[in-house]
Motif scaffolding. Structure first.
Motif, short mmCIF file in Angstrom:
data_model
loop_
_atom_site.label_atom_id
_atom_site.label_comp_id
_atom_site.label_asym_id
_atom_site.label_seq_id
_atom_site.Cartn_x
_atom_site.Cartn_y
_atom_site.Cartn_z
N LEU A 60 26.18 10.47 10.57
CA LEU A 60 26.62 9.85 11.80
C LEU A 60 26.50 8.33 11.74
O LEU A 60 27.36 7.59 12.22
CB LEU A 60 25.83 10.39 12.99
N ASN A 61 25.40 7.86 11.14
CA ASN A 61 25.21 6.42 11.01
C ASN A 61 26.32 5.77 10.19
O ASN A 61 26.65 4.60 10.40
CB ASN A 61 23.85 6.12 10.36
N GLN A 62 26.87 6.55 9.26
CA GLN A 62 27.96 6.03 8.43
C GLN A 62 29.33 6.44 8.98
O GLN A 62 30.34 6.34 8.30
CB GLN A 62 27.79 6.52 7.00
N ASN A 63 29.34 6.90 10.23
CA ASN A 63 30.58 7.24 10.93
C ASN A 63 31.38 8.35 10.24
O ASN A 63 32.60 8.28 10.13
CB ASN A 63 31.44 6.00 11.13
N LYS A 64 30.65 9.38 9.83
CA LYS A 64 31.28 10.57 9.26
C LYS A 64 31.31 11.68 10.31
O LYS A 64 30.38 11.84 11.10
CB LYS A 64 30.51 11.08 8.03
N HIS A 65 32.37 12.46 10.31
CA HIS A 65 32.41 13.68 11.11
C HIS A 65 31.35 14.64 10.57
O HIS A 65 31.11 14.70 9.35
CB HIS A 65 33.78 14.32 11.04
N VAL A 66 30.73 15.41 11.45
CA VAL A 66 29.59 16.24 11.04
C VAL A 66 29.77 17.69 11.49
O VAL A 66 30.02 17.96 12.67
CB VAL A 66 28.27 15.68 11.61
N TYR A 67 29.63 18.60 10.52
CA TYR A 67 29.48 20.04 10.79
C TYR A 67 28.08 20.40 10.31
O TYR A 67 27.74 20.22 9.13
CB TYR A 67 30.53 20.83 10.01
N CYS A 68 27.23 20.90 11.21
CA CYS A 68 25.84 21.20 10.86
C CYS A 68 25.49 22.61 11.27
O CYS A 68 25.73 23.01 12.42
CB CYS A 68 24.90 20.19 11.53
N GLN A 69 24.88 23.33 10.37
CA GLN A 69 24.47 24.69 10.67
C GLN A 69 23.45 24.71 11.81
O GLN A 69 22.83 23.73 12.15
CB GLN A 69 23.89 25.35 9.42
N LYS A 70 23.32 25.89 12.39
CA LYS A 70 22.37 26.07 13.49
C LYS A 70 20.97 26.37 12.93
O LYS A 70 20.86 26.85 11.81
CB LYS A 70 22.85 27.19 14.42
N PRO A 71 19.91 26.10 13.72
CA PRO A 71 19.93 25.22 14.89
C PRO A 71 20.24 23.80 14.45
O PRO A 71 20.07 23.47 13.27
CB PRO A 71 18.52 25.35 15.44
N LEU A 72 20.65 22.96 15.37
CA LEU A 72 21.07 21.62 14.99
C LEU A 72 19.98 20.89 14.23
O LEU A 72 20.26 20.17 13.26
CB LEU A 72 21.46 20.83 16.23
N ALA A 73 18.73 21.05 14.65
CA ALA A 73 17.63 20.36 13.98
C ALA A 73 16.34 21.15 14.15
O ALA A 73 16.32 22.21 14.77
CB ALA A 73 17.49 18.94 14.52
N HIS A 74 15.27 20.61 13.62
CA HIS A 74 14.00 21.31 13.52
C HIS A 74 13.07 21.00 14.68
O HIS A 74 12.29 21.86 15.10
CB HIS A 74 13.35 20.91 12.19
N SER A 75 13.10 19.77 15.18
CA SER A 75 12.17 19.37 16.24
C SER A 75 12.90 18.99 17.51
O SER A 75 14.11 18.72 17.50
CB SER A 75 11.32 18.18 15.77
N VAL A 76 12.15 18.92 18.60
CA VAL A 76 12.71 18.52 19.88
C VAL A 76 13.30 17.12 19.78
O VAL A 76 14.44 16.87 20.19
CB VAL A 76 11.62 18.56 20.97
N HIS A 77 12.55 16.20 19.22
CA HIS A 77 12.99 14.81 19.10
C HIS A 77 14.25 14.69 18.26
O HIS A 77 15.18 13.95 18.62
CB HIS A 77 11.87 13.97 18.48
N GLU A 78 14.32 15.41 17.15
CA GLU A 78 15.51 15.34 16.29
C GLU A 78 16.76 15.81 17.04
O GLU A 78 17.82 15.20 16.94
CB GLU A 78 15.30 16.20 15.05
N CYS A 79 16.61 16.91 17.76
CA CYS A 79 17.77 17.45 18.50
C CYS A 79 18.28 16.44 19.51
O CYS A 79 19.50 16.21 19.62
CB CYS A 79 17.38 18.75 19.20
N ARG A 80 17.37 15.83 20.24
CA ARG A 80 17.80 14.87 21.26
C ARG A 80 18.41 13.63 20.63
O ARG A 80 19.42 13.11 21.13
CB ARG A 80 16.62 14.49 22.17
N ALA A 81 17.83 13.15 19.53
CA ALA A 81 18.35 11.94 18.88
C ALA A 81 19.75 12.17 18.35
O ALA A 81 20.64 11.31 18.48
CB ALA A 81 17.40 11.51 17.76
N LEU A 82 19.98 13.33 17.73
CA LEU A 82 21.31 13.63 17.20
C LEU A 82 22.32 13.76 18.33
O LEU A 82 23.46 13.28 18.22
CB LEU A 82 21.27 14.91 16.37
N ARG A 83 21.93 14.42 19.39
CA ARG A 83 22.84 14.58 20.54
C ARG A 83 23.23 13.22 21.11
O ARG A 83 24.42 12.95 21.34
CB ARG A 83 22.17 15.44 21.61
N ASN A 84 22.25 12.37 21.32
CA ASN A 84 22.53 11.06 21.89
C ASN A 84 23.42 10.22 20.98
O ASN A 84 24.32 9.51 21.45
CB ASN A 84 21.22 10.33 22.19
N THR A 85 23.18 10.31 19.68
CA THR A 85 23.99 9.55 18.74
C THR A 85 25.42 10.05 18.74
O THR A 85 26.37 9.26 18.73
CB THR A 85 23.39 9.64 17.33
#
Length: 452
Positions: A127-152
């Protein structure tokens, strides 16, 4: 943002969209095939994790006629060799950081199919490099990671994002979701969902496995650990499949399966943040999630519930509620891996893929035709959106929210049988501060990315 690898006058997708919009051209549902000079470049995709489910994701994405696979990455050289044999033009890597460093300007989109603990760092780097992203579930491992990715992702609406819950795009699953939006159950009273995992699939409820074994020659164990704390390799204890029940690597049966199952309720009902959560379990350990659990959450009410709180209960390890508790006939044989949405008018049972849904009113099964809705190939919808088509159906704006909720539930198993109060704005438990150390993961030295 511009396409940085356009050559010989090829007309970039984003440049085309901006020019078309300025000219007043309607792009709804547009899927480009031709650009300037009659040629439009394909979407260059890199796949990180190409064994197991990664091989499936790779096969589906590469089958899109407008995709060019340009890079393959896996920490297991056997997986990499197999994938490279089918995609001979793609460059291969064992370290995704080297892949981004050497090919970042040649990659449009990234598919991520790794153990859960590596999702966030790879997705955020993309995302930081402006790439489209397909990510397997769950989106991330921690609460903070999930929120950060969503906001980005929300801050970058020009990027196509999709979580790998492939059943979510099946037409009948989408039709069931539309039925829920249309109010076929009436005002929502409660939600129940369950799975037969992990029993017979992977271990949970155990202490940390002692000992160590030599690392197989084909496996880069340090890269497999990645962001996680260091621990020795043990045959079949973690890689390639048993990691799901280990806290350092996975999110347990709740994180693994609920994303597939609860979407028929969570997405159309637009649930907010949980207010409370309790994990009822008896064999939680510091190293693994429990072998069986009942996780109860309460969400603030919304329009769908008439403002009343919405209870949600998750069951795994083959534990299930009673049919009558769900508004179903008392002798009804419940299937596995389903969600039941209970309203004041009716109950709707939706299987993982949507097909075979059941509708009940006054304790009896009734016929109910679901409204029409858009669906399609989950992977191809992502590529289509990246190329200017309609939005995909499980974007990170939703995926981050549901994955964060499930991460809260998984974390609750560290304080089993205790009612926990969750402060969503502060991203913390208010009545058990000890748990807050796990809300944000601590990465090993050498593993970091801006935004996490």
């Amino acid at each position: 943002m511009t396409d940085s690898h356009l050559t010989n006058g090829n007309f970039g997708r984003r440049t085309f969209i901006k020019s078309a919009a300025a000219a007043g051209v309607v792009l709804v549902g547009w899927k480009p095939t031709l650009g300037r000079g009659g040629v439009l470049q394909k979407t260059n995709v890199a796949s990180v994790g190409v064994g197991g489910m990664g091989a499936s994701d790779l096969g589906q994405i590469s089958a899109h006629p407008e995709v060019a696979m340009v890079a393959l990455c896996d920490v297991d050289r056997n997986n990499l060799k197999s994938a490279a044999g089918k995609h001979t033009d793609a460059k291969t890597f064992v370290d995704f950081r080297e892949m981004f460093d050497s090919m970042g300007d040649k990659i449009d989109a990234v598919s991520i199919t790794t153990p859960d603990h590596m999702h966030a760092i790879i997705a955020m780097m993309a995302l930081n490099q402006n790439k489209h992203v397909y990510c397997q579930k769950p989106l991330a491992h921690s609460v903070h990671e999930c929120r950060a990715l969503r906001n980005t992702a929300i801050a970058k609406p020009e990027l196509a994002t999709q979580m790998g819950t492939q059943n979510a795009s099946r037409v009948m699953k989408q039709r069931c979701m539309q039925g829920v939006r249309d109010g076929i159950c009436g005002q929502i009273k409660e939600i129940h969902a369950w799975t037969d995992r992990p029993n017979g699939w992977w271990p949970q409820g155990n202490a940390r496995t002692p000992g160590s074994n030599p690392v197989p020659a084909q496996l880069e164990w340090d890269l497999w650990l990645g962001t996680a704390p260091d621990r020795p390799y043990i045959d079949k204890a973690y890689a390639p499949f048993a990691w799901r029940g280990v806290r350092d690597f996975g999110c347990g049966a709740l994180g693994d399966m609920a994303c597939h199952i609860v979407d028929a309720a969570f997405q159309p009902l637009d649930l907010g943040d949980p207010k409370t959560v309790i994990c009822e379990a008896t064999d939680c350990t510091d190293d693994q999630y429990p072998s069986t659990e009942v996780v109860k959450m309460v969400f603030a009410g919304n329009k769908a519930s008439g403002g009343e709180d919405i209870p949600f209960t998750w069951y795994d390890g083959k534990v299930m509620p009673s049919p009558s508790q769900l508004g179903l006939p008392a002798d009804y044989k419940l299937p596995q891996n389903v969600v039941v949405i209970v309203g004041d008018k009716a109950s709707l049972l939706v299987p993982q893929g949507g097909d075979g849904y059941k509708y009940f009113r006054k304790g009896m099964e009734r016929n109910m035709e679901m409204p029409q809705a858009r669906g399609g190939n989950h992977w191809h919808l992502w590529i289509d959106e990246a190329r200017g088509g309609d939005p995909s159906l499980t974007p990170l704006s939703y995926a981050g929210k549901v994955s964060e909720t499930l991460a809260i539930g998984a974390l609750a198993s560290r304080a089993p049988n205790e009612m926990l109060e969750w402060d969503a704005k502060g991203m913390k438990f208010t009545n058990n501060p000890e748990l807050n150390q796990y809300v944000t993961r601590k990465y090993r030295d050498g593993w970091s990315v801006a935004g996490l």
